[in-house]
Design a protein around this motif. Structure first.
Motif, PDB file in Angstrom:
ATOM      1  N   VAL A 380     -22.179 -25.090  82.220  1.00 50.71           N
ATOM      2  CA  VAL A 380     -22.840 -26.260  81.644  1.00 50.71           C
ATOM      3  C   VAL A 380     -21.886 -26.880  80.627  1.00 50.71           C
ATOM      4  N   ALA A 381     -21.840 -28.218  80.583  1.00 50.20           N
ATOM      5  CA  ALA A 381     -20.863 -28.903  79.740  1.00 50.20           C
ATOM      6  C   ALA A 381     -21.330 -29.087  78.302  1.00 50.20           C
ATOM      7  N   LEU A 382     -22.642 -29.289  78.108  1.00 47.26           N
ATOM      8  CA  LEU A 382     -23.178 -29.550  76.764  1.00 47.26           C
ATOM      9  C   LEU A 382     -24.662 -29.225  76.766  1.00 47.26           C
ATOM     10  N   ALA A 383     -25.145 -28.726  75.642  1.00 44.74           N
ATOM     11  CA  ALA A 383     -26.575 -28.447  75.499  1.00 44.74           C
ATOM     12  C   ALA A 383     -26.950 -28.564  74.028  1.00 44.74           C
ATOM     13  N   THR A 384     -28.105 -29.172  73.768  1.00 47.00           N
ATOM     14  CA  THR A 384     -28.604 -29.270  72.397  1.00 47.00           C
ATOM     15  C   THR A 384     -30.071 -28.849  72.376  1.00 47.00           C
ATOM     16  N   MET A 385     -30.360 -27.833  71.609  1.00 49.82           N
ATOM     17  CA  MET A 385     -31.708 -27.284  71.513  1.00 49.82           C
ATOM     18  C   MET A 385     -32.585 -28.199  70.667  1.00 49.82           C
ATOM     19  N   TRP A 386     -33.794 -28.458  71.152  1.00 45.58           N
ATOM     20  CA  TRP A 386     -34.765 -29.268  70.403  1.00 45.58           C
ATOM     21  C   TRP A 386     -35.442 -28.412  69.338  1.00 45.58           C
ATOM     22  N   ASN A 387     -36.013 -29.073  68.345  1.00 42.77           N
ATOM     23  CA  ASN A 387     -36.802 -28.407  67.310  1.00 42.77           C
ATOM     24  C   ASN A 387     -36.004 -27.314  66.609  1.00 42.77           C
ATOM     25  N   PRO A 388     -34.948 -27.705  65.888  1.00 40.33           N
ATOM     26  CA  PRO A 388     -34.096 -26.715  65.234  1.00 40.33           C
ATOM     27  C   PRO A 388     -34.876 -25.788  64.319  1.00 40.33           C
ATOM     28  N   PRO A 389     -34.449 -24.527  64.221  1.00 38.49           N
ATOM     29  CA  PRO A 389     -35.166 -23.531  63.408  1.00 38.49           C
ATOM     30  C   PRO A 389     -34.779 -23.600  61.945  1.00 38.49           C
ATOM     31  N   GLN A 390     -35.589 -22.961  61.136  1.00 38.03           N
ATOM     32  CA  GLN A 390     -35.168 -22.668  59.782  1.00 38.03           C
ATOM     33  C   GLN A 390     -34.110 -21.560  59.839  1.00 38.03           C
ATOM     34  N   PRO A 391     -33.191 -21.514  58.879  1.00 38.96           N
ATOM     35  CA  PRO A 391     -32.114 -20.520  58.941  1.00 38.96           C
ATOM     36  C   PRO A 391     -32.591 -19.075  59.003  1.00 38.96           C
ATOM     37  N   THR A 392     -33.826 -18.813  58.536  1.00 36.00           N
ATOM     38  CA  THR A 392     -34.343 -17.449  58.542  1.00 36.00           C
ATOM     39  C   THR A 392     -35.161 -17.126  59.793  1.00 36.00           C
TER      40      THR A 392
END
Length: 509
Positions: A380-392
């Motif tokens: 896969v060339a590129l992927a961006t996850m939706w709904n980023p998490p909090q760092p913890t």
């Protein structure tokens, strides 16, 4: 759970560092930009940040504001009395440049965009009458803003679209790209915007943007608009890479075949963009881009659902598999086959996806790690996850495992190599070369038992001690460095904690 887990024999893992070598795209480790903290972005060494989603479809760079559509009462503007053109995306690009992150920016191709930074809404109660829900927070000029559905359930129609919207044109978007190039340089130089996405989930405009597109758009229209706006972007920045159609899971891939040369929407789009590129004398689509939300109901199906990306033997039970694909989804090979048939040379990307349960579970982390491993293995060339998490959040550690496992920049390798697990359902395995003398091996234990797993690395004769990093249920707050794992003549045994994701760093002969 891990404290009660029993030790059991795990499946054998075989690695051949000389076989099936191919580069892993660095751009598969991306996220949507909403809510990501700069500290986490830098720590996880996120490679791409996406400025996209429903709210960007009607963004007008000149007034630096958009319309939220059905997502939020068709609210337009942001109340800024002195908008600065392109201020929000410009700030994102500048922040991304500060952390050596590339930006994926959405170019609206929808026929209308927002016309003013002043607050507005498409369905004020004073004009359209009582509605099923209204905005409880913002009242433009004292107006109460409705959700476009009358109290009796009737779908209302916007009777005066130009009040809050202006016609979108390729020239408008070309001027925006010209502004971005002037401010940051062309994308190929690293400081400019390298990736542009052609709108967001266009087959869903009749729902999300029903005020301006009550009848939606056919894929003939979506393809024509895509080609026109892609050409406009490329005229301003020939180094820019174009992504599309960026449509929604299941239905957006299919469209209406009877209107699409009896093809699925994705196939038809590739066919039409190839023809448009040929007529234009240049490639207009660089990456076939779609969205994917994994279908699961519990932790067992969550962990199994990653197999829908590649496994020809696994059926995820979705209606698209039953009624359209006539069998297992095997999504990445399927999309790659579409590309090979209709527009060879196009890359494959997923600009929006999620396997997150939303409950901050360890299985979120190990499922996401499995997805990242699959993306690298399957090219896969590129992927961006939706709904980023909090760092913890547990899922945040999946990216740290691959990008910065020791907090000092130690990352998964950049060249994928042949890796086989005797039971991928129990332990997923992914290996990559990290420079000429080191192998990184990610092992994901999807079971509730501690598994003692034998590993065999082909072509090795000496002895070495592999560094061993682990994240799991025993401590959801950190990745831990455990005792080194000895290898002799390429053979070793490692005990993987229950429900864990792990990385071994092995020096090669």
């Amino acid at each position: 759970m891990s404290a009660l887990a029993q030790n059991s024999p795990g499946p054998a893992i075989s690695v051949n560092p000389a076989a099936d070598q191919h580069p892993i795209s660095p751009y598969i480790y991306g996220m949507a930009e909403y809510g990501v903290t700069p500290k986490y972005q830098a720590a996880a060494r996120l490679s791409v940040m996406r400025w996209g989603g429903d709210g960007t479809s009607r963004y007008n760079w000149i007034v630096d504001s958009s319309n939220a559509g059905f997502d939020w009462y068709f609210m337009g503007g942001d109340g800024n009395a002195s908008p600065v053109p392109s201020a929000e995306p410009d700030a994102l690009v500048a922040a991304d440049n500060a952390t050596n992150t590339s930006t994926l920016l959405t170019i609206p191709i929808i026929p209308y965009i927002n016309n003013s930074a002043a607050w507005s809404c498409s369905f004020p109660v004073s004009v359209y009458g009582a509605q099923q829900a209204t905005n409880p927070y913002v009242f433009p000029n004292g107006q109460t803003c409705g959700n476009s559905i009358a109290s009796n359930g009737t779908q209302l129609l916007d009777s005066n679209i130009p009040v809050n919207n202006v016609a979108n044109t390729p020239a408008t978007q070309a001027a925006w790209v010209q502004h971005l190039v002037a401010k940051f340089g062309p994308g190929i130089k690293g400081g400019g915007v390298r990736f542009y996405q052609l709108d967001n989930e266009p087959f869903g405009w009749s729902n999300t943007h029903r005020d301006i597109m009550p009848n939606g758009a056919t894929y003939a229209t979506i393809s024509t608009l895509g080609a026109e706006y892609a050409a406009a972007v490329k005229q301003q920045d020939g180094s820019a890479l174009i992504f599309g159609p960026s449509d929604f899971t299941l239905g957006g891939w299919i469209g209406t075949p009877s209107q699409q040369n009896n093809l699925f929407a994705g196939q038809y789009y590739l066919q039409q963009m190839a023809a448009a590129g040929h007529a234009n004398g240049r490639r207009l689509l660089d990456s076939f881009d779609e969205h994917y939300y994994f279908n699961f109901t519990d932790v067992t199906s969550q962990l199994a659902s990653t197999r829908t990306l590649w496994d020809p033997t696994y059926n995820g039970g979705t209606w698209v598999e039953k009624y359209w694909f006539d069998g297992p989804m095997q999504l990445i090979p399927r999309f790659q086959q579409w590309i090979a048939q209709y527009y060879p040379g196009t890359r494959l990307s997923f600009s929006e996806y999620s396997i997150d349960s939303g409950h901050k579970l360890v299985t979120d982390a190990i499922a996401e790690a499995d997805v990242l491993g699959i993306f690298g293995r399957e090219q896969v060339a590129l992927a961006t996850m939706w709904n980023p998490p909090q760092p913890t959040d547990p899922i945040a550690f999946s990216f740290l495992l691959f990008r910065n496992v020791n907090g000092k920049g130690l990352a998964f390798g950049s060249t994928s190599v042949q890796t086989v697990s005797d039971d991928q359902g129990e332990v997923s395995a992914y290996a990559a070369l990290q420079g000429p003398g080191a192998l990184t091996l990610v092992l994901i234990n999807k079971t509730t038992s501690n598994l003692t797993t034998p590993i065999r690395i082909a072509g090795q004769t000496g002895t070495t001690n592999a560094a061993f990093y682990s994240y799991g249920n025993a401590d959801l707050t950190a990745i831990h460095k455990l005792a080194n794992v000895p290898f002799s003549a390429g053979t070793g045994n490692v005990t993987l904690p229950a429900y864990s994701m792990n990385m071994l760093v092995i020096l090669l002969d």
